[in-house]
Design a protein around this motif. Structure first.
Motif, PDB file in Angstrom:
ATOM      1  N   ARG A   3       0.812  -1.215   0.000  1.00  0.00           N
ATOM      2  CA  ARG A   3       0.000   0.000   0.000  1.00  0.00           C
ATOM      3  C   ARG A   3       0.846   1.266   0.000  1.00  0.00           C
ATOM      4  N   GLU A   4       2.126   1.101   0.237  1.00  0.00           N
ATOM      5  CA  GLU A   4       2.975   2.282   0.212  1.00  0.00           C
ATOM      6  C   GLU A   4       3.476   2.570  -1.199  1.00  0.00           C
ATOM      7  N   LYS A   5       3.424   1.577  -2.063  1.00  0.00           N
ATOM      8  CA  LYS A   5       3.850   1.789  -3.441  1.00  0.00           C
ATOM      9  C   LYS A   5       2.957   2.847  -4.073  1.00  0.00           C
ATOM     10  N   PRO A   6       3.571   3.805  -4.722  1.00  0.00           N
ATOM     11  CA  PRO A   6       2.758   4.852  -5.326  1.00  0.00           C
ATOM     12  C   PRO A   6       1.768   4.305  -6.356  1.00  0.00           C
ATOM     13  N   LYS A   7       2.166   3.287  -7.095  1.00  0.00           N
ATOM     14  CA  LYS A   7       1.263   2.799  -8.155  1.00  0.00           C
ATOM     15  C   LYS A   7      -0.004   2.194  -7.595  1.00  0.00           C
ATOM     16  N   PHE A   8       0.095   1.644  -6.411  1.00  0.00           N
ATOM     17  CA  PHE A   8      -1.094   1.068  -5.795  1.00  0.00           C
ATOM     18  C   PHE A   8      -2.178   2.143  -5.627  1.00  0.00           C
ATOM     19  N   LYS A   9      -1.776   3.268  -5.041  1.00  0.00           N
ATOM     20  CA  LYS A   9      -2.736   4.359  -4.858  1.00  0.00           C
ATOM     21  C   LYS A   9      -3.150   4.972  -6.184  1.00  0.00           C
ATOM     22  N   GLN A  10      -2.158   5.055  -7.059  1.00  0.00           N
ATOM     23  CA  GLN A  10      -2.393   5.637  -8.387  1.00  0.00           C
ATOM     24  C   GLN A  10      -3.516   4.879  -9.118  1.00  0.00           C
ATOM     25  N   ILE A  11      -3.462   3.571  -9.022  1.00  0.00           N
ATOM     26  CA  ILE A  11      -4.462   2.743  -9.719  1.00  0.00           C
ATOM     27  C   ILE A  11      -5.819   2.865  -9.033  1.00  0.00           C
ATOM     28  N   ILE A  12      -5.818   2.887  -7.722  1.00  0.00           N
ATOM     29  CA  ILE A  12      -7.077   3.022  -6.998  1.00  0.00           C
ATOM     30  C   ILE A  12      -7.743   4.368  -7.312  1.00  0.00           C
ATOM     31  N   ASP A  13      -6.930   5.412  -7.321  1.00  0.00           N
ATOM     32  CA  ASP A  13      -7.499   6.718  -7.642  1.00  0.00           C
ATOM     33  C   ASP A  13      -8.063   6.727  -9.059  1.00  0.00           C
ATOM     34  N   ALA A  14      -7.335   6.069  -9.954  1.00  0.00           N
ATOM     35  CA  ALA A  14      -7.815   5.979 -11.332  1.00  0.00           C
ATOM     36  C   ALA A  14      -9.143   5.230 -11.380  1.00  0.00           C
ATOM     37  N   LYS A  31      -9.504   0.577 -19.173  1.00  0.00           N
ATOM     38  CA  LYS A  31      -9.827   1.991 -18.974  1.00  0.00           C
ATOM     39  C   LYS A  31      -9.153   2.509 -17.697  1.00  0.00           C
ATOM     40  N   ILE A  32      -9.190   1.704 -16.660  1.00  0.00           N
ATOM     41  CA  ILE A  32      -8.549   2.091 -15.400  1.00  0.00           C
ATOM     42  C   ILE A  32      -7.038   2.234 -15.600  1.00  0.00           C
ATOM     43  N   ALA A  33      -6.467   1.288 -16.332  1.00  0.00           N
ATOM     44  CA  ALA A  33      -5.021   1.328 -16.584  1.00  0.00           C
ATOM     45  C   ALA A  33      -4.648   2.609 -17.333  1.00  0.00           C
ATOM     46  N   LYS A  34      -5.426   2.904 -18.345  1.00  0.00           N
ATOM     47  CA  LYS A  34      -5.160   4.101 -19.143  1.00  0.00           C
ATOM     48  C   LYS A  34      -5.224   5.347 -18.258  1.00  0.00           C
ATOM     49  N   ASP A  40      -1.984  -2.297 -18.970  1.00  0.00           N
ATOM     50  CA  ASP A  40      -2.984  -3.198 -18.393  1.00  0.00           C
ATOM     51  C   ASP A  40      -2.334  -4.201 -17.445  1.00  0.00           C
ATOM     52  N   GLY A  41      -1.267  -4.791 -17.907  1.00  0.00           N
ATOM     53  CA  GLY A  41      -0.610  -5.835 -17.125  1.00  0.00           C
ATOM     54  C   GLY A  41      -0.095  -5.346 -15.779  1.00  0.00           C
ATOM     55  N   THR A  42       0.248  -4.088 -15.727  1.00  0.00           N
ATOM     56  CA  THR A  42       0.778  -3.529 -14.477  1.00  0.00           C
ATOM     57  C   THR A  42      -0.246  -3.625 -13.351  1.00  0.00           C
ATOM     58  N   ILE A  43      -1.503  -3.474 -13.725  1.00  0.00           N
ATOM     59  CA  ILE A  43      -2.573  -3.615 -12.740  1.00  0.00           C
ATOM     60  C   ILE A  43      -2.389  -4.907 -11.955  1.00  0.00           C
ATOM     61  N   TYR A  44      -2.043  -5.961 -12.663  1.00  0.00           N
ATOM     62  CA  TYR A  44      -1.993  -7.280 -12.049  1.00  0.00           C
ATOM     63  C   TYR A  44      -0.717  -7.525 -11.255  1.00  0.00           C
ATOM     64  N   LEU A  45       0.164  -6.536 -11.255  1.00  0.00           N
ATOM     65  CA  LEU A  45       1.308  -6.618 -10.347  1.00  0.00           C
ATOM     66  C   LEU A  45       0.906  -6.133  -8.958  1.00  0.00           C
ATOM     67  N   TYR A  46      -0.185  -5.387  -8.902  1.00  0.00           N
ATOM     68  CA  TYR A  46      -0.601  -4.797  -7.637  1.00  0.00           C
ATOM     69  C   TYR A  46      -1.940  -5.326  -7.128  1.00  0.00           C
ATOM     70  N   PHE A  47      -2.697  -5.955  -8.035  1.00  0.00           N
ATOM     71  CA  PHE A  47      -4.003  -6.490  -7.642  1.00  0.00           C
ATOM     72  C   PHE A  47      -4.173  -7.884  -8.209  1.00  0.00           C
ATOM     73  N   LYS A  48      -4.830  -8.727  -7.435  1.00  0.00           N
ATOM     74  CA  LYS A  48      -5.028 -10.118  -7.849  1.00  0.00           C
ATOM     75  C   LYS A  48      -5.911 -10.185  -9.088  1.00  0.00           C
ATOM     76  N   ASN A  49      -6.967  -9.437  -9.079  1.00  0.00           N
ATOM     77  CA  ASN A  49      -7.868  -9.397 -10.224  1.00  0.00           C
ATOM     78  C   ASN A  49      -8.716  -8.130 -10.123  1.00  0.00           C
TER      79      ASN A  49
END
Lengths: 195, 195, 195, 195
Positions: A3-14, A31-34, A40-49
């Motif tokens: 949760r400290e990784k910036p991308k985690f928050k970045q994706i949630i905010d998106a 759409k969220i990835a964009k 798109d694949g980066t999403i799955y580095l931070y979220f299971k699905n």
DNA sequence: TATGAATGAGGGTTCATTCAT
DNA sequence: GATGAATGAACCCTCATTCAT
């Protein structure tokens, strides 16, 4: 801690933005990835699905929502005043974050039963907070001592939630924060010990 | 009038059963058709599309729900008693129809924003009924005369709705009808004019 | 019986062509549907999933392959001659159906372990046929009576299969059917009772 | 020469283990890297791409496999005995390396056509070895002199291969090495000059 | 050399709706 | 009116490969 990784928050905010603007069923992962500015694949580095994005979104946002309210309440000794601050903080937090208001009041409720049950787990923290105010209120004599905690909590939460939902469905046209006072008065009447 | 055709009701009843048993997202048109004992294509002779089934379902069921409450209330002169009967009838109607309770409180809320806005149109009839009780209550002096009608209605409906939803999410394990009295007491405290 | 539906065979035949021409890993469902002249979704009215197409393909084709060989063998009393006819029929059937030869010898072997185990179930029918010839051969004294049935079957099937595979990998440049005689001679030497 | 670098072999050995344990389609590059104790990117310092790992694996392992057989055969003057030793060494080498047996007989065959054609290039060395035994056998009069070299080689290799595959598919439950003798007998019958 | 976070193309499957019978 | 076979658009996720450090 992910949760400290910036991308985690970045994706949630998106995700909040995309869901608020396009609706739950039109919130494709791509759409969220964009919106987040990642692949798109980066999403799955931070979220299971995909579902995990939404659960995390709720946990993250609801978590800080509850924290904020707890902080505001802390130090207040009067349970009635606590109730007032809770309503005021609840309303102003959502009034300040229109995207989030749409997401929590309308869009996230379209999720499937399983996701909503996960969301309810998170909500329980909030409901426990309300319960504690009710109990304290009865102990301190500010609330009537014959209150059924569960029903009272359902009144408080139900009233707050319905008020926010109506406001969102009316496209947030009026000042939600201004309703904190009258809503509190109404709830207080139901709870407060007669003098 | 299509609503008098037996197949119209037959399909709606099938939809209630299928949604209650399989959930909103597993309620495919073909499953509803099978449950109704008709061919898939037949559905489209009675409904414009899938959404139309759900809207009609809500209209049909909510319509008779409101009618039933109106009948119960009719003839009662005390607004406070009207409020009590409304809560009692609302609770007992859903307690008597567990399928419908699941459908309205959980499943139908997963529908998309558009459908839910249509549903809200139907709900408005119910909300107007509550409004009329509040106004009458203030006029007759049973309710405090400084009530904000909209907020009061939101408290009443929000509390009722939250109570039913919690009951459904707890798998209808306890007696909902028995909650009518204490819930009424709680609401009355918020509304009633001081002694 | 689904196998009598024309579309069932139509799709299987399309799958053979697509796999032979594009290879196993490039045989997308949409490509098979296009070749079959049906919509993608139609595939799923006749097959559970993509794997089911391939299993059915093998069952269907291998089934008639074995039937054809059984018919040719039927009525022949000499096990040695049966062996010859089996080799000849095996070779000529594949020589007459180049697409199928590519599919069975090269492409289908790329399938995953699970699918190949299902395929092996089908193959067992063929192996049992070979076994029965070996046993009959020993009983009638045409084959040496000290043969290990399993090893002998492995020799017969392994030799036939390797011969066909080599032929396919050499792009079917030479006459496979012409190899029936010498391959038979070779196998017969290994099996036949000396005199 | 990259092949002497320790990581080259390390990665290949990791690939054998991963493929044997998880199957060809579950043998992702990242899994091989982890097993090898290197980073994903490191793989690409030693191999052009994933296919190159598998080709190298086969070259490396098959190379030493052939070498071993050549060494065993060297010094033996009788072609028939050479054939026996080839079968025996082939069987015992795979019986001693169960991972490799699974990889070569089952998993690697799931690779695409191109990879399998590269694998066949490597296999040719083995087939040439068999050919040389056949030719020598005919020259020395131990084998029938009317043998078709290619067909005879296909019989020998096909029989051996089918025997090993059946053994692997039966989960290596019985003693493969013990089959060397009877399989040799069977093949010898097909090849040997009559007394 | 070595790392590992980031990339993004690609495909099997579902299901609301249609329309010839 | 009634049927149900056929349609085809739409999307989540995996994983080989790259490249900045």
């Amino acid at each position: 801690m992910r949760r400290e990784k910036p991308k985690f928050k970045q994706i949630i905010d998106a995700a909040v933005v995309v869901i608020a603007e396009h609706g739950y069923h039109q919130a494709q992962v791509s759409k969220i990835a964009k919106q987040a500015g990642v692949a798109d694949g980066t999403i799955y580095l931070y979220f299971k699905n995909k579902e995990d994005i939404l659960i995390s979104l709720f946990q993250e946002k609801m978590g800080s929502f509850i924290e904020k309210i707890e902080q505001e309440i802390e130090g207040i000794s009067s349970p009635l005043e606590k109730l007032y601050v809770l309503v005021r903080t609840h309303f102003s937090a959502l009034a300040d974050d229109p995207h989030m208001a749409v997401v929590t009041q309308l869009e996230l409720r379209q999720s499937n039963k399983e996701l909503r049950q996960r969301i309810n787990e998170v909500l329980k923290g909030y409901l426990r907070l309300i319960d504690s105010i009710i109990i304290e209120g009865m102990e301190k004599g500010e609330f009537r001592n014959d209150l059924d905690v569960r029903l009272t909590r359902q009144m408080i939460f139900g009233t707050i939630d319905e008020t926010v939902t109506t406001w969102v469905m009316n496209e947030q046209k009026y000042d939600l924060a201004a309703l904190a006072e009258p809503v509190y008065e109404l709830l207080a009447k139901g709870c407060a010990a007669g003098r």
